[in-house]
Design an enzyme around this catalytic site. Structure first.
Site, mmCIF file in Angstrom:
data_model
loop_
_atom_site.group_PDB
_atom_site.id
_atom_site.type_symbol
_atom_site.label_atom_id
_atom_site.label_comp_id
_atom_site.label_asym_id
_atom_site.label_seq_id
_atom_site.Cartn_x
_atom_site.Cartn_y
_atom_site.Cartn_z
ATOM 1 C CG ASP A 1 7.805 -11.905 -11.641
ATOM 2 O OD1 ASP A 1 8.285 -12.134 -10.515
ATOM 3 O OD2 ASP A 1 6.727 -11.317 -11.800
ATOM 4 C CB CYS B 1 5.702 -4.422 -19.652
ATOM 5 S SG CYS B 1 5.266 -6.048 -19.041
ATOM 6 C CG HIS C 1 -2.097 -0.767 1.150
ATOM 7 N ND1 HIS C 1 -2.905 -1.031 2.208
ATOM 8 C CD2 HIS C 1 -2.673 -1.338 0.090
ATOM 9 C CE1 HIS C 1 -3.920 -1.753 1.807
ATOM 10 N NE2 HIS C 1 -3.792 -1.955 0.527
ATOM 11 C CD GLU D 1 5.245 -12.371 -15.326
ATOM 12 O OE1 GLU D 1 5.841 -11.401 -14.835
ATOM 13 O OE2 GLU D 1 4.014 -12.515 -15.245
HETATM 14 C C1 PEP Z 1 7.575 -8.234 -14.557
HETATM 15 O O1 PEP Z 1 7.574 -9.251 -13.856
HETATM 16 O O2 PEP Z 1 8.555 -7.859 -15.213
HETATM 17 C C2 PEP Z 1 6.390 -7.373 -14.639
HETATM 18 C C3 PEP Z 1 6.336 -6.355 -15.464
HETATM 19 O O3 PEP Z 1 5.370 -7.658 -13.810
HETATM 20 P P1 PEP Z 1 5.319 -7.266 -12.261
HETATM 21 O O4 PEP Z 1 6.504 -6.395 -11.986
HETATM 22 O O5 PEP Z 1 4.029 -6.571 -12.065
HETATM 23 O O6 PEP Z 1 5.382 -8.597 -11.615
HETATM 24 MG MG MG Z 2 5.728 -10.105 -13.141
#
Ligand code: PEP
Ligand code: MG
Length: 751
Positions: free
Chosen positions: A624, A671, A360, A600
């Site tokens: 990840d 991403c 949070h 990922e």
């Molecule tokens: C990632 O794992 O790179 C990703 C973009 O997802 P998150 O950071 O939300 O796990």
């Molecule tokens: Mg991720």
């Protein structure tokens, strides 16, 4: 010596209950002296300037503590520090390194054993025992000391340093944590009181129950007033969904059963803090024992509330910020209520010992644009009112920075501001390399509050909408209509531009407060698509809300997190068909969205070849992917230095994914954080990535990079980088290239 295992257990057990790191050190030196039957046991602690200072001793004069100092390399203690090797001498005075400190009041000693204290590869100090007579310590005795030294290295060396006399405080030092929210904040620390721990309050007979009752009631009123003020304060800056956290606290504190339990305790003769502790324990345990996971999570809230009321009961003054002075808020667990207690404009940074990048606190810090670092190892490193820099880009905090470092960071803040103004001009220009390669730049988001920065910085769409964020900031699962409202606003804000909404990705480091999942190994557990397929009602509700929200807009794309099996995609597609069918029957017309997966989990690499006909796109989740390829927990500060998406294993894997996706006609985006790292972007450009998604904050910089670096040169950099076996070497090589291209301003500071 007697049974060494038994002795060891005794020392460790006694040390475990010591209340502070320095007291623990005291218990250990006393325990070792007794167990090894020696004249002296002492602990020396190393500081950043490589001085070793005596911080705890049993056998030497206590006045020597904090005064006896020697450089690493000097004397026997300094030799152990330098070589990081134990030393066992029958006659210390015959050793050429022997040094004598008269201020210790020690006699010339002879028998000597010492062992280095090491924490996370760093030398923290040296533990030694001494005997006046010549004495050859046995191997068993030596290994006893080495084991105790290893134990000393484990718990909280930062705390030990902060507490130790003449060591640590007010010296420039650096604390490492995890990135919570980007940006750089400069200010003075304000350390939230850790003193109000209700669980340690004893029962006491009250003199006058009526007085205690009045006391309790006014503390509750004061706490409720804090929450109301906090809610209002935050509501002015963030969307409704975030500010809603306060209502949970208010509801719990006003519940009749809870208030009555405290009042009953007071009526029975207990003083107000004792009655409050008993009621909090009773209710927290009650909640924690419940079957329902949502209710179980409320136990934590009750304890948090109890501490707040207790603070008012004890009339502990809430810390006050000096007028206008920028503050860096530091706490063991900085809560949303803590943040809201200060004027937002004055908050320059947040540092929290507990909490992950998606807690949070981090979510709120991001929404408010306050740089934040989470997961630092110890609160003891922080002193109230100390000058500090929070570097939310790298997850570091600089305490009592030198003038030089401060100047460099001030320059960086200015440089960032200027760069943004400068880069404004690029807003409507395409991200295209000088030799004509076009890359689409998208924004990562998850809060309505993030929409405007993305658009105003030229995002061509949303590459990752983290749908768990509206779930995280609430006190129960949002309904289909509630989700519809949020998703509709997002899709409308980006009308005409693609929006990749990811289905709920909880589990691992992303824990819903009302649905805690207790697992031994959460990173490998019930996460992402596994969780939602097993809870298909949640998934169906979400997919329906997304589809309904896209009606007439046609810009929705749905992305699945943590895919590790083809049948997960199949099961999702069946659910999607059924949602589309339901909506058709209900008279809602929606277009079938494009479907993609996050790559990922390493298993997904192999699956790409099987997915060509089933999905439309992939997005590489480098965060990840790095975590799983490197077996490095992304939220664990102990191993954070090993987490790097430029590690050759990650780089080669990403290279392979981009090539494989091209072969399988899947459009490819990335991403994770890698997409906002200038060095990594050069290499991704070389690989031919089609689009990148990142925080709005990074977007203009990455566009500048792409518009400056020809694809052909990026390709050359990639070829070179793929030959290197260490992430440092890769970073060095590409950094030098960026400087040569006139893009040195994109690189992080190196104080
Ligand atoms: C990632 O794992 O790179 C990703 C973009 O997802 P998150 O950071 O939300 O796990
Ligand atoms: Mg991720």
């Amino acid at each position: 010596m007697k049974n060494s295992l038994q002795q060891l257990r005794k020392v460790v057990q006694e040390a475990a209950v010591a209340s502070t790191p320095l007291k623990r050190a005291g218990v250990i030196v006393a325990g070792v002296k007794e167990a090894m039957e020696v004249a002296v046991c002492s602990l020396y602690l190393r500081d950043e300037d490589d001085w070793l200072t005596l911080v705890a001793t049993e056998g030497l004069k206590q006045e020597a503590v904090g005064k006896v100092r020697l450089k690493v390399g000097d004397g026997l203690v300094g030799t152990i520090a330098k070589t990081r090797h134990p030393l066992n001498l029958e006659s210390a005075s015959s050793d050429p390194h022997y040094l004598y400190f008269p201020e210790t009041g020690e006699e010339l000693f002879e028998g000597f054993v010492g062992a280095p204290v090491v924490h996370l590869g760093e030398l923290v100090g040296v533990l030694v025992v001494e005997e006046c007579e010549r004495r050859k310590f046995t191997e068993e005795e030596e290994s006893f000391l080495v084991t105790v030294a290893a134990h000393l290295g484990t718990p909280d060396p930062a705390g030990l340093r902060a507490e130790a006399p003449t060591v640590g405080t007010s010296k420039p030092r650096r604390v490492v944590g995890i990135r919570g929210a980007s940006g750089i904040g400069i200010g003075n620390t304000l350390v939230l009181a850790a003193g109000a721990d209700l669980s340690e309050v004893p029962d006491e007979d009250a003199e006058d129950a009526a007085v205690e009752l009045a006391h309790f009631r006014s503390a509750v009123t004061a706490t409720l007033a804090d929450f109301a003020r906090g809610g209002e304060q935050v509501a002015a800056h963030v969307p409704k969904d975030v500010a809603g956290v306060f209502t949970v606290y208010e509801m719990l504190l006003q519940s009749r059963e809870f208030v009555e339990a405290v009042e009953k305790g007071i009526a029975a003769g207990n003083w107000a803090p004792g009655a409050l502790r008993a009621a909090v324990e009773q209710f927290a345990r009650l909640f924690e024992a419940m079957e329902d996971e949502y209710l179980r999570g409320r136990g934590e809230d009750i304890r948090h509330l109890g501490n707040r009321v207790y603070q008012h009961l004890r009339e502990i003054e809430a810390p006050v910020a000096k007028d206008g002075e920028p503050i860096i808020l530091v706490g063991h667990l900085v809560s949303v209520a803590d943040i809201a207690a200060f004027p937002i404009a004055q908050l320059a940074g947040i540092v929290s010992v507990e909490g992950s990048a998606l807690s949070h606190t981090a979510v709120l810090a991001n929404a408010l644009g306050i740089p934040a670092v989470m997961g630092v190892e110890s609160i003891h490193e922080f002193e109230d009112g100390e000058a500090a820099i929070v570097d939310g880009y790298s997850g570091r905090i600089m305490l009592s920075p030198t003038k030089g470092v401060l100047k460099e960071y001030r320059g960086l803040v200015d440089r960032d501001r200027q760069l943004f103004e400068e880069l404004e001009k690029l807003r409507d220009l395409p991200a295209e390399t000088p030799d004509g390669t076009r890359v689409c730049l998208y924004a990562n988001t998850g809060l309505l509050a993030d929409m405007t920065p993305g658009l105003s910085r030229g995002a061509e769409g949303i590459g990752l909408y983290r749908s768990e964020i509206p779930f995280l900031v609430r006190d129960s699962f949002p309904s289909e209509d509630e989700q519809f409202e949020v998703y509709r606003a997002v899709l409308q804000a980006y009308e005409g531009k693609p929006v990749s909404m990811r289905t709920l990705d909880i589990g691992g480091d992303k824990v819903l407060p009302y649905y805690p999942i207790a697992e031994d190994n959460p990173a490998l557990g019930w996460r992402g698509i596994r969780f939602t397929l097993d809870n298909s009602t949640i998934l169906m509700t979400q997919v329906r809300a997304m589809l309904r929200a896209s009606s007439g807009l046609k810009n929705l794309r749905i992305m699945l997190p943590m895919v590790s099996r083809v049948d997960e995609v199949d099961r999702f597609l069946t659910l999607l068909d059924s949602a589309l069918e339901q909506l058709r029957e209900e008279g809602v017309t929606v277009a079938r969205p494009k479907i993609g997966i996050m790559v990922e989990v390493p298993a997904a690499l192999t699956l790409l070849r099987f997915l060509e006909k089933k999905i439309d796109f992939i997005s590489i989740g480098s965060n990840d992917l790095s975590q799983y390829l490197l077996a490095v927990d992304r939220t664990n500060p102990r191993v954070s230095r090993l987490f790097d998406h430029l590690h050759p294993a990650v780089l080669h894997a990403v290279h392979w994914i981009v090539a494989q996706a091209r072969r399988n006609h899947l459009s490819t985006s990335l991403c994770g954080e890698m997409g906002a790292d200038p060095c990594a972007v050069v290499l991704l450009l070389g690989m031919g990535i089609e689009s990148l998604s990142m925080s709005a904050f990074s977007l203009p910089k990455i566009k500048w990079l792409i518009r400056t670096v020809p694809r052909a040169l990026a390709f050359e950099q990639l070829e070179l980088a793929l030959q290197l076996d260490h992430e440092k070497a890769i970073r060095q090589q590409v950094s030098a290239f960026l400087r040569k291209q006139g893009l040195g301003d994109l690189l992080p500071p190196s104080p």
